[in-house]
Motif scaffolding. Sequence first.
Motif, mmCIF file in Angstrom:
data_model
loop_
_atom_site.group_PDB
_atom_site.id
_atom_site.type_symbol
_atom_site.label_atom_id
_atom_site.label_comp_id
_atom_site.label_asym_id
_atom_site.label_seq_id
_atom_site.Cartn_x
_atom_site.Cartn_y
_atom_site.Cartn_z
ATOM 1 N N ARG A 47 0.813 -1.213 0.000
ATOM 2 C CA ARG A 47 0.000 0.000 0.000
ATOM 3 C C ARG A 47 0.851 1.269 0.000
ATOM 4 O O ARG A 47 0.578 2.216 -0.738
ATOM 5 C CB ARG A 47 -0.926 0.000 1.222
ATOM 6 N N VAL A 48 1.899 1.312 0.826
ATOM 7 C CA VAL A 48 2.693 2.527 0.923
ATOM 8 C C VAL A 48 3.466 2.766 -0.377
ATOM 9 O O VAL A 48 3.691 3.913 -0.769
ATOM 10 C CB VAL A 48 3.642 2.461 2.140
ATOM 11 N N ASN A 49 3.833 1.714 -1.094
ATOM 12 C CA ASN A 49 4.485 1.897 -2.395
ATOM 13 C C ASN A 49 3.502 2.390 -3.447
ATOM 14 O O ASN A 49 3.886 3.106 -4.375
ATOM 15 C CB ASN A 49 5.139 0.591 -2.851
ATOM 16 N N GLN A 50 2.237 2.025 -3.298
ATOM 17 C CA GLN A 50 1.209 2.586 -4.183
ATOM 18 C C GLN A 50 1.005 4.071 -3.903
ATOM 19 O O GLN A 50 0.876 4.882 -4.826
ATOM 20 C CB GLN A 50 -0.109 1.831 -3.998
ATOM 21 N N LEU A 51 0.999 4.442 -2.628
ATOM 22 C CA LEU A 51 0.794 5.846 -2.265
ATOM 23 C C LEU A 51 1.941 6.727 -2.735
ATOM 24 O O LEU A 51 1.741 7.921 -2.976
ATOM 25 C CB LEU A 51 0.630 5.968 -0.743
ATOM 26 N N ARG A 52 3.142 6.174 -2.864
ATOM 27 C CA ARG A 52 4.278 6.964 -3.360
ATOM 28 C C ARG A 52 4.035 7.493 -4.768
ATOM 29 O O ARG A 52 4.629 8.492 -5.174
ATOM 30 C CB ARG A 52 5.564 6.132 -3.381
ATOM 31 N N ARG A 53 3.164 6.815 -5.515
ATOM 32 C CA ARG A 53 2.934 7.202 -6.909
ATOM 33 C C ARG A 53 1.803 8.215 -7.066
ATOM 34 O O ARG A 53 1.474 8.595 -8.191
ATOM 35 C CB ARG A 53 2.627 5.954 -7.751
#
Length: 294
Positions: A47-53
Amino acid sequence: MRSATTKPADVDTPKASQNALQIPEILESIVIWSLHLHYVYDDRCRRVNQLRRVAKVWQSTIDHNPTLRCFAFRDPLNTSSSSTSASPSQKTTLTTPSPPPRFSLAIFCRPYCTALEYELAAVTEIAYSHSKPIGQSEFQKVLHSITMTHSPIIKGFRMKRKVPRCLASNIFVTGPTVESIYLRFSGSADFDWLEALRKFAKPTDYVFNLFTNFEYDYHVESEEGVRGTDLVDAVGKAVGSFYELSGKGEGKDASFSIQKIEVWIGNPVLLKERPQSIPGWQIRTLWESKPWKS
């Protein structure tokens, strides 16, 4: 009159919330609270890697917060949130220093490894027999689909296969990060191929064989920490070399068959010895042969 007074409020409310999410301190508090409340440990990484985008400010906020960096497996310094967030007065009162991060027990980034295992499972065999490569084109196609995630063709291919999209390949494969890992290739081969493999192996690699069965420990090293790209590149380079050893030189037409590919991690201080001689190693199977499906 009522519509005139309510219209500005309707317009200003989303602007206010959007502006609040542009403030790093507020944004990181909301993201951390949401991750702790709604996601288990493995899902937090995805999830946090998705939010980075989402936007540049989101990426910058996540990359500068030690807790979020750890969740995203993007912390190259192995720093803990407690040591980073402590005030200067608190740091001076500490009497017992914490052990160096390199002695911490590293764990696999399970979401990335699981996605990688799923991708590699499309390959049924990796072998060379009777002057014929088996699974070579299949293996190259899978590697291409992993590394070229932004290609529209690959996206369509993934959707058709219902493949869970791999996490960003520039994240670290462990947390805390380790500078060295070993890829262990287990299989069988004839003596000509094994002799060619010994000449190909690096000084930090290990080749062990009992008659025609062998184990080859391929050393992967990165000073900053081993990332997903390092892991995939190493698998591709090693397997590609296996086919080359069978197709030319002293090992020409020599046969081999790989049954299993594993990744080994442990205390990086102890990685100068053969993995099986050291207790406390963690092992993850990336691929296993499925010849009955070929």
